[in-house]
Design an enzyme around this catalytic site. Structure first.
Site, PDB file in Angstrom:
ATOM      1  N   SER A  28       0.959  -1.348  -0.176  1.00  8.27           N
ATOM      2  CA  SER A  28      -0.135   0.042   0.012  1.00  8.27           C
ATOM      3  C   SER A  28       0.906   1.388  -0.063  1.00  8.27           C
ATOM      4  O   SER A  28       1.537   1.445   0.973  1.00  8.27           O
ATOM      5  CB  SER A  28      -0.806  -0.079   1.120  1.00  8.27           C
ATOM      6  OG  SER A  28      -1.543   1.327   1.127  1.00  8.27           O
ATOM      7  N   HIS A  41      -0.961  -1.101  -4.447  1.00  9.13           N
ATOM      8  CA  HIS A  41      -2.188  -0.773  -3.706  1.00  9.13           C
ATOM      9  C   HIS A  41      -2.507   0.542  -3.443  1.00  9.13           C
ATOM     10  O   HIS A  41      -1.697   1.340  -2.824  1.00  9.13           O
ATOM     11  CB  HIS A  41      -2.751  -1.556  -2.419  1.00  9.13           C
ATOM     12  CG  HIS A  41      -3.881  -1.477  -1.801  1.00  9.13           C
ATOM     13  ND1 HIS A  41      -4.980  -2.307  -2.290  1.00  9.13           N
ATOM     14  CD2 HIS A  41      -4.590  -0.812  -0.820  1.00  9.13           C
ATOM     15  CE1 HIS A  41      -6.017  -2.222  -1.670  1.00  9.13           C
ATOM     16  NE2 HIS A  41      -6.066  -1.067  -0.914  1.00  9.13           N
ATOM     17  N   ASP A  71      -5.013   3.660  -2.089  1.00  4.03           N
ATOM     18  CA  ASP A  71      -6.196   3.854  -1.583  1.00  4.03           C
ATOM     19  C   ASP A  71      -6.582   5.462  -1.670  1.00  4.03           C
ATOM     20  O   ASP A  71      -5.798   6.364  -1.508  1.00  4.03           O
ATOM     21  CB  ASP A  71      -5.766   4.137   0.122  1.00  4.03           C
ATOM     22  CG  ASP A  71      -5.656   2.796   0.624  1.00  4.03           C
ATOM     23  OD1 ASP A  71      -6.382   1.773   0.367  1.00  4.03           O
ATOM     24  OD2 ASP A  71      -4.581   2.489   1.378  1.00  4.03           O
ATOM     25  N   MET A 119      -9.327   8.157  -0.808  1.00  2.38           N
ATOM     26  CA  MET A 119     -10.357   8.480   0.120  1.00  2.38           C
ATOM     27  C   MET A 119     -10.892   9.881  -0.056  1.00  2.38           C
ATOM     28  O   MET A 119      -9.959  10.917  -0.430  1.00  2.38           O
ATOM     29  CB  MET A 119      -9.533   8.313   1.622  1.00  2.38           C
ATOM     30  CG  MET A 119      -8.902   6.945   1.780  1.00  2.38           C
ATOM     31  SD  MET A 119      -8.323   6.879   3.621  1.00  2.38           S
ATOM     32  CE  MET A 119      -7.035   5.565   3.446  1.00  2.38           C
ATOM     33  N   HIS A 145      -8.274   1.139  -4.384  1.00  3.05           N
ATOM     34  CA  HIS A 145      -9.184   0.801  -3.417  1.00  3.05           C
ATOM     35  C   HIS A 145     -10.012   2.147  -3.033  1.00  3.05           C
ATOM     36  O   HIS A 145      -9.353   3.003  -2.500  1.00  3.05           O
ATOM     37  CB  HIS A 145      -8.375   0.306  -2.161  1.00  3.05           C
ATOM     38  CG  HIS A 145      -9.305  -0.108  -0.983  1.00  3.05           C
ATOM     39  ND1 HIS A 145      -8.936  -0.328   0.218  1.00  3.05           N
ATOM     40  CD2 HIS A 145     -10.621  -0.104  -0.972  1.00  3.05           C
ATOM     41  CE1 HIS A 145      -9.817  -0.461   0.875  1.00  3.05           C
ATOM     42  NE2 HIS A 145     -11.070  -0.284   0.379  1.00  3.05           N
ATOM     43  N   MET A 192     -12.413   4.351  -1.567  1.00  5.65           N
ATOM     44  CA  MET A 192     -12.940   4.502  -0.152  1.00  5.65           C
ATOM     45  C   MET A 192     -13.847   5.808  -0.285  1.00  5.65           C
ATOM     46  O   MET A 192     -13.466   6.661   0.403  1.00  5.65           O
ATOM     47  CB  MET A 192     -12.126   4.405   1.095  1.00  5.65           C
ATOM     48  CG  MET A 192     -11.447   2.996   1.300  1.00  5.65           C
ATOM     49  SD  MET A 192     -10.216   2.884   2.694  1.00  5.65           S
ATOM     50  CE  MET A 192      -8.845   3.070   1.524  1.00  5.65           C
ATOM     51  N   MET A 215     -11.776  -6.350   4.858  1.00  2.74           N
ATOM     52  CA  MET A 215     -11.090  -5.361   5.686  1.00  2.74           C
ATOM     53  C   MET A 215     -10.724  -5.987   6.972  1.00  2.74           C
ATOM     54  O   MET A 215     -11.584  -6.435   7.710  1.00  2.74           O
ATOM     55  CB  MET A 215     -11.599  -3.993   5.945  1.00  2.74           C
ATOM     56  CG  MET A 215     -11.856  -3.361   4.553  1.00  2.74           C
ATOM     57  SD  MET A 215     -10.471  -2.812   3.878  1.00  2.74           S
ATOM     58  CE  MET A 215      -9.768  -1.532   5.061  1.00  2.74           C
ATOM     59  N   ASP A 262      -6.745  -6.505   3.900  1.00  2.00           N
ATOM     60  CA  ASP A 262      -6.029  -5.017   4.005  1.00  2.00           C
ATOM     61  C   ASP A 262      -6.197  -4.395   5.336  1.00  2.00           C
ATOM     62  O   ASP A 262      -7.218  -4.418   5.841  1.00  2.00           O
ATOM     63  CB  ASP A 262      -6.639  -4.217   3.031  1.00  2.00           C
ATOM     64  CG  ASP A 262      -6.282  -2.937   3.127  1.00  2.00           C
ATOM     65  OD1 ASP A 262      -5.145  -2.615   3.701  1.00  2.00           O
ATOM     66  OD2 ASP A 262      -6.640  -2.097   2.152  1.00  2.00           O
TER      67      ASP A 262
END
Length: 223
Positions: A10, A33, A35, A37, A66, A68, A137, A175
């Site tokens: 990540s 990975h 993220d 957000m 990913h 979010m 998660m 994760d």
């Protein structure tokens, strides 16, 4: 269906001032990975479309996005169109997860759904035919560096049983709090894709950490 284990470091744990260099440091991993957000679905704000598009231009390995974010039905397919290898959406944020998965696949990416702690997999098990991966998660989404929630291993086992019974080629990803100890636990529970942040980027030798974690997972999974 047995599949090789994969390690997706990540970049949330990397140095954001030198992302190109950080991606090069994990070039032996299976994917990076990323993220995304929005400070709505989760109480944190990271990166968005412009940065993902820039990363696509320089990354030596595939990007595992990913999302979010709250407006995921709108944005999911657009992130897939950046050329992402996979796009993961949270079922809690989607109004129509089945259609979203189809739209992501149509845009050229693998589709994955993520489950927060407390979200029952059984409520979404019928979506397996639309998916390439399920992300369980093992922390509450939003921030890196949290402690691994061992209770989520039961969800991993539940998903593994459902995938096995279906005969589908669906990966199971974990994760959150993944390190040398918890990656072994997760692999034994049935996970085969592992997101690790601090355990990789916090290591003195990042490439060695990638190799070590992947080897531990493969051994635990009997691969």
């Amino acid at each position: 269906m047995s599949r090789p284990v994969a390690l997706h470091p990540s970049i949330l744990a990397s140095d954001f001032t030198r992302l190109g260099d950080e991606l090069s440091r994990i070039a032996t991993a299976d994917a990076a990975h990323v993220d995304v957000m929005d400070n709505h679905f989760v109480p944190n704000l990271t990166i968005g479309m412009p940065v993902v598009e820039a990363l696509q231009e320089i990354t030596p390995i595939p990007l595992d996005l990913h999302l979010m974010i709250s407006d995921v039905d709108r944005w999911g397919p657009q992130y897939a169109e950046t050329g992402a290898h996979s796009v993961t959406f949270h079922v809690e944020a989607s109004q129509n997860p089945r259609q979203l998965a189809r739209d992501i696949r149509s845009a050229g990416s693998r589709a994955a759904m993520a489950l927060k702690p407390g979200t029952p997999f059984a409520d979404y098990a019928d979506l397996l035919t639309e998916l390439d991966m399920v992300l369980v998660m093992t922390v509450e989404p939003g921030f890196g560096g949290q402690s691994f929630m061992a209770v989520q291993l039961e969800v991993v086992r539940e998903v593994r049983q459902a995938v096995g019974a279906s005969g589908l080629d669906v990966a199971i990803q974990v994760d959150g709090g993944v390190n040398a100890e918890t990656i072994t636990q997760s692999a034994r529970a049935g996970a085969d894709v592992f997101v690790a942040g601090s355990a990789v980027f916090g290591a003195e030798d990042v490439a060695a950490a990638v190799t070590d974690l992947r080897s531990r997972a493969a051994e635990a999974a009997g691969r």
